[in-house]
Design an enzyme around this catalytic site. Structure first.
Site, mmCIF file in Angstrom:
data_model
loop_
_atom_site.group_PDB
_atom_site.id
_atom_site.type_symbol
_atom_site.label_atom_id
_atom_site.label_comp_id
_atom_site.label_asym_id
_atom_site.label_seq_id
_atom_site.Cartn_x
_atom_site.Cartn_y
_atom_site.Cartn_z
ATOM 1 N N LYS A 1 31.563 -1.326 -11.548
ATOM 2 C CA LYS A 1 30.134 -1.044 -11.366
ATOM 3 C C LYS A 1 29.608 -1.837 -10.174
ATOM 4 C CE LYS A 1 25.803 -0.978 -14.044
ATOM 5 N NZ LYS A 1 25.172 -1.353 -15.315
ATOM 6 N N SER B 1 22.829 2.387 -17.661
ATOM 7 C CA SER B 1 22.892 2.418 -16.225
ATOM 8 C C SER B 1 24.295 2.454 -15.642
ATOM 9 C CB SER B 1 22.169 1.185 -15.658
ATOM 10 O OG SER B 1 22.831 -0.004 -16.051
ATOM 11 N N SER C 1 23.657 -0.386 -21.493
ATOM 12 C CA SER C 1 24.133 0.315 -20.300
ATOM 13 C C SER C 1 25.616 0.621 -20.230
ATOM 14 C CB SER C 1 23.735 -0.453 -19.049
ATOM 15 O OG SER C 1 22.426 -0.115 -18.718
HETATM 16 N N1 GLN Z 1 18.133 1.136 -20.309
HETATM 17 C C1 GLN Z 1 17.982 -0.256 -20.506
HETATM 18 C C2 GLN Z 1 17.047 -0.836 -19.480
HETATM 19 O O1 GLN Z 1 16.688 -0.134 -18.612
HETATM 20 C C3 GLN Z 1 19.307 -0.965 -20.492
HETATM 21 C C4 GLN Z 1 19.833 -1.188 -19.138
HETATM 22 C C5 GLN Z 1 21.072 -2.026 -19.112
HETATM 23 O O2 GLN Z 1 21.698 -2.283 -20.132
HETATM 24 N N2 GLN Z 1 21.401 -2.505 -17.926
HETATM 25 O O3 GLN Z 1 16.683 -1.947 -19.535
#
Ligand code: GLN
Length: 472
Positions: free
Chosen positions: A77, A152, A176
């Site tokens: 990532k 994400s 994410s």
């Molecule tokens: N969707 C969640 C957020 O926007 C989790 C994102 C993540 O785990 N990086 O905070």
């Protein structure tokens, strides 16, 4: 040959039934065929991959120890630093930034012989649930290209699901790793907070962030997880823990599993039915499944978003156009340089979160919002701790629905945030949690089962996952 199981592929390579180059060629054939549509990667580095492959092959041919993932193509990532390969966080702010060092988890997989082939697309700074806020364009779901891959870490999940990598690293602050794994029909695991070093993981919300792994099956994901989890003195929250993830059997007789009934009520019918079916599979295998509902469930999302935006606003202060990252081309003084660099360098979701977090931390509201959310965080994890004192694991859905259409994304930001309903508790309390494919809906879209266990009890969670995978 099952080209998807990373552990088997590494074995074939060690036994010289398959060369590192052959597996890499096959992977790049998939990227050639699919990448232009899916947009899983921000950066692909074939030359570096083939150079690393030649070195791993040399070690194998010389009879040297090549490592557990020797020759396995891995995607990383783009918020995990990689020396010599740009690390953008999906943002214009860091679009040309090249880290001078590897993140600890990247070091770990490289030293296990994995071949890093590229950096995956993601929501900008990991803020999001759809991998659609990247300045490099949205990731498309390999199961249905009109749909989101989840976020994400959507590029990582889509890459594995499309055979554009065998294993991928992601990060999980509120779901994410698990949400995209669920939407793409693969396995995604986030370890206990502190198990995997955050050194070189570009911070979103430091007390929530944890690196995780994505792979096609439990065995491969568990092998990669074991590799990235290790004590690191460069991360002050790293925990020294020798508990193994190995589960010798998938015998789950007598295990106590809680089924999160309260969440199921808010899910789409097909998702709820698939999760109930999974619960029945565990019961058939001799586990005791009982319904649980949590008193503080409704406060999980509000506490999460108050705290992560606060931490994010502070973590993102460093992008000011001075030390690194984007700097506006024209400005008349220092103040304007800061303002223009940040205005032009950040996307709208990032700005929304910085503003919200600054508000949460502001003098007038700190006690009322930030401190209160901290107390609620403690209350929530206290309730889970109590549950994990009585139970081995909790199961439920990863997401109330299957992959949404990309055209529906970000019509309403608060609705976007609701997508994390089932996953944030693991990060509020630092518990290990994973997503495991447990069926498909009427459109053929994957449904993910969420399994979460007590801190440092990854082995328990993985045992259930293995049992489930074997029985289906
Ligand atoms: N969707 C969640 C957020 O926007 C989790 C994102 C993540 O785990 N990086 O905070």
């Amino acid at each position: 040959m099952n080209m998807k199981n990373a552990v088997r592929m590494a074995e074939e390579i060690r036994n010289r039934k398959l060369s590192v180059r052959e597996l890499l060629d096959k992977t790049f054939e998939n990227t050639d065929e699919r990448e232009s549509e899916l947009n899983c990667y921000i950066t692909l580095d074939r030359d570096a991959a083939y150079r690393a492959a030649a070195e791993v092959q040399r070690r194998i041919d010389a009879g040297e120890e090549a490592g557990a993932l020797a020759g396995v193509p891995v995607a990383v990532k783009d918020n995990l630093c990689t020396k010599g390969m740009r690390t953008t966080c999906g943002s214009k702010m860091l679009a040309d930034w090249i880290a001078p060092y590897d993140a600890a988890v990247v070091e770990r997989i490289k030293s296990a012989g994995a071949i890093v082939i590229g950096k995956t697309n993601m929501d900008e700074f990991a803020f999001g649930s759809g991998s659609d806020t990247s300045c490099f364009g949205a990731v498309r779901n390999p199961r249905d290209r009109e749909r989101s891959a989840g976020g994400s870490s959507g590029g990582s999940a889509a890459a594995v699901a499309a055979g554009e990598a065998l294993v991928a690293l992601g990060t999980d602050t509120g779901g994410s790793v698990r949400l995209p794994a669920s939407h793409c029909g693969i396995v995604g695991i986030k370890p206990t907070y502190g198990r995997a070093s955050r050194y070189g993981l570009i911070a979103y919300a430091s007390s929530f962030d944890q690196a995780g792994v994505l792979a096609a099956d439990v065995e491969s994901a568990a092998a990669a997880l074991e590799l990235i989890c290790s004590y690191d003195r460069r991360d002050a929250t790293s925990v020294s823990c020798n508990e193994s993830f190995e589960t010798d059997t998938a015998d789950i007789r007598g295990m106590r599993v809680g089924l999160c009934e309260d969440v199921l009520a808010g899910c789409n019918d097909e998702v709820a039915a698939a999760v109930r079916k999974a619960a029945a599979v565990f019961e058939d295998a001799g586990a005791h499944v009982e319904a649980v509902s949590l008193r503080n469930r409704e406060y999980e999302l509000p506490a999460y978003y108050a705290l992560v935006t606060a931490e994010a606003s502070s973590n993102l202060e460093r992008y000011d156009g001075v030390k690194y990252g984007y700097r506006a081309a024209e400005y008349k003084d220092l103040e304007e340089m800061y303002v223009k660099s940040r205005t032009e360098g950040f996307g709208s979701e990032v700005k929304r979160r910085i503003m919200l977090g600054s508000y949460v931390l502001s003098a007038g509201y700190y006690d009322d919002i930030y401190l209160r959310a901290m107390k609620v965080r403690r209350l929530i994890s206290g309730e889970y701790d109590e549950l994990f004192g009585k139970m081995d694991a909790l199961i439920g859905p990863v997401s109330p629905e299957t992959a949404p259409l990309l055209s529906d994304s970000y019509k309403d930001p608060v609705k976007e945030w609701m997508k994390d309903l089932c996953t944030v508790a693991a990060n509020l309390g630092g518990y290990p949690a994973m997503s495991l494919p447990c069926g498909t809906d009427g459109k053929g879209l994957p449904i993910g089962l969420h399994i979460m266990s007590g801190r440092f009890r990854e082995a328990v969670m993985l045992k259930l996952a293995r049992a489930f995978e074997e029985m289906r």
